[in-house]
Design an enzyme around this catalytic site. Structure first.
Site, PDB file in Angstrom:
ATOM      1  N   HIS A 260     -76.170  21.276 -70.422  1.00 55.38           N
ATOM      2  CA  HIS A 260     -75.902  19.785 -70.023  1.00 55.38           C
ATOM      3  C   HIS A 260     -76.910  18.708 -70.945  1.00 55.38           C
ATOM      4  O   HIS A 260     -77.838  19.155 -71.264  1.00 55.38           O
ATOM      5  CB  HIS A 260     -76.337  19.556 -68.702  1.00 55.38           C
TER       6      HIS A 260
ATOM      7  N   CYS B 223     -81.824  16.894 -62.837  1.00 58.18           N
ATOM      8  CA  CYS B 223     -80.822  17.606 -62.185  1.00 58.18           C
ATOM      9  C   CYS B 223     -80.613  17.767 -60.734  1.00 58.18           C
ATOM     10  O   CYS B 223     -79.546  17.546 -60.250  1.00 58.18           O
ATOM     11  CB  CYS B 223     -80.553  19.124 -62.578  1.00 58.18           C
TER      12      CYS B 223
HETATM   13  N1  ARG Z   1     -77.182  26.417 -62.283  1.00 52.64           N
HETATM   14  C1  ARG Z   1     -76.876  25.143 -62.354  1.00 52.64           C
HETATM   15  C2  ARG Z   1     -75.439  25.284 -63.322  1.00 52.64           C
HETATM   16  O1  ARG Z   1     -75.550  26.292 -64.008  1.00 52.64           O
HETATM   17  C3  ARG Z   1     -77.856  24.130 -62.855  1.00 52.64           C
HETATM   18  C4  ARG Z   1     -77.318  22.791 -63.089  1.00 52.64           C
HETATM   19  C5  ARG Z   1     -78.229  21.823 -63.591  1.00 52.64           C
HETATM   20  N2  ARG Z   1     -77.982  20.560 -63.767  1.00 52.64           N
HETATM   21  C6  ARG Z   1     -78.007  19.792 -64.517  1.00 52.64           C
HETATM   22  N3  ARG Z   1     -77.375  18.437 -64.389  1.00 52.64           N
HETATM   23  N4  ARG Z   1     -78.381  19.934 -65.725  1.00 52.64           N
HETATM   24  O2  ARG Z   1     -74.480  24.466 -62.983  1.00 52.64           O
END
Ligand code: ARG
Length: 274
Positions: free
Chosen positions: A167, A261
């Site tokens: 991300h 996050c």
């Molecule tokens: N386990 C989640 C996923 O893989 C973690 C999300 C993390 N969120 C972020 N905004 N980076 O989607």
């Protein structure tokens, strides 16, 4: 007129856990310690309140362990929210809960255009008037351009090349309209050029600290909150006139997330110019 207090959405970790693997940080064999996760989440919540934020809570839901990562709910622009369309089916059940909460709290919620996948503020971050948009792992480049048209803003797409930084908010964090933190290793040479050309002040994070989610920071005024394990970045932030705060978030790193996050800024990010 005084600016209203920064407003952030979080979701308590009642049902948080590592129940599937959708990024390289996650292993169902490395479970989160529930008690510790609750404690770490609460500490982050308190840091945000102390920094001057109003924090609203979304009700946790059984069977949706990643609902804690509210950054992925949507992108907020003025009174509109463009809702996430999650890439992985394991998270798609979250969409209706995010949608309902945002609608109930006065935002005009729109579906992400087309049938592109789009993971909200995890992949789309304003720095000034420009929307920087990460694509390839979770969100689609074409979708970002459509969102730019829908909102009437300029989008600069950045390809994410390292699966650990899946991300955009794991490797890029706008601090102010002209300043951002980034981890160079997560971008290709074109992305690095785009950042260098458009963000006048860039603070580079070294790999060991990027792995501690140094870039996944929450900015409230001049306070910058990160996971522990980023002392070099904190020094750089102090030199640049910010007040960095470290709070342990290791139980959430096991799911591939950290401070940023776990939050969604509802009134516009500090670095957003709108
Ligand atoms: N386990 C989640 C996923 O893989 C973690 C999300 C993390 N969120 C972020 N905004 N980076 O989607």
């Amino acid at each position: 007129m005084p600016k209203p207090a920064p407003h952030i959405l979080m979701c308590p970790p009642d049902y948080y856990g590592i129940e599937y693997e959708i990024n390289p940080w996650m292993s169902t064999e490395r479970q989160a310690d529930h008690g510790l996760a609750v404690e770490q989440w609460q500490q982050l919540y308190e840091c945000l309140v102390k920094a001057g934020a109003e924090v609203s809570k979304l009700a946790p839901q059984t069977g949706l362990p990643d609902l804690v990562f509210t950054a992925n709910a949507a992108i907020v622009y003025q009174h509109q929210a463009v809702l996430a369309r999650f890439k992985h089916k394991q998270r798609q059940g979250e969409e209706q809960h995010f949608c309902r909460w945002l609608e109930d709290h006065g935002l005009r919620v729109q579906e992400a255009p087309g049938d592109f996948s789009f993971e909200g503020a995890g992949d789309a971050l304003f720095c000034g008037e420009t929307l920087y948009a990460g694509y390839r792992m979770r969100s689609d480049a074409g979708g970002h351009q459509e969102i730019g048209k829908l909102l009437g803003v300029r989008v600069l797409p950045l390809e994410l090349v390292d699966p650990y930084y899946y991300h955009l908010d794991t490797c890029f964090c706008p601090l102010a309209v002209d300043e951002a933190i980034y981890f160079p290793g997560a971008f290709d040479s074109y992305g690095l050029q785009v950042l260098a050309e458009h963000v006048p002040k860039l603070i580079a994070v070294e790999e060991s600290e990027a792995r501690s989610f140094a870039c996944n920071a929450v900015v409230v005024g001049r306070t910058v909150i990160t996971n522990t394990g980023c002392p070099q970045l904190h020094k750089q932030l102090e030199q640049a006139g910010y007040s960095p705060i470290a709070t342990p978030l290791g139980e959430f790193v096991k799911a591939g997330g950290s401070a940023k996050c776990l939050t969604l800024r509802l009134d516009g990010e500090e670095a957003a110019d709108w």
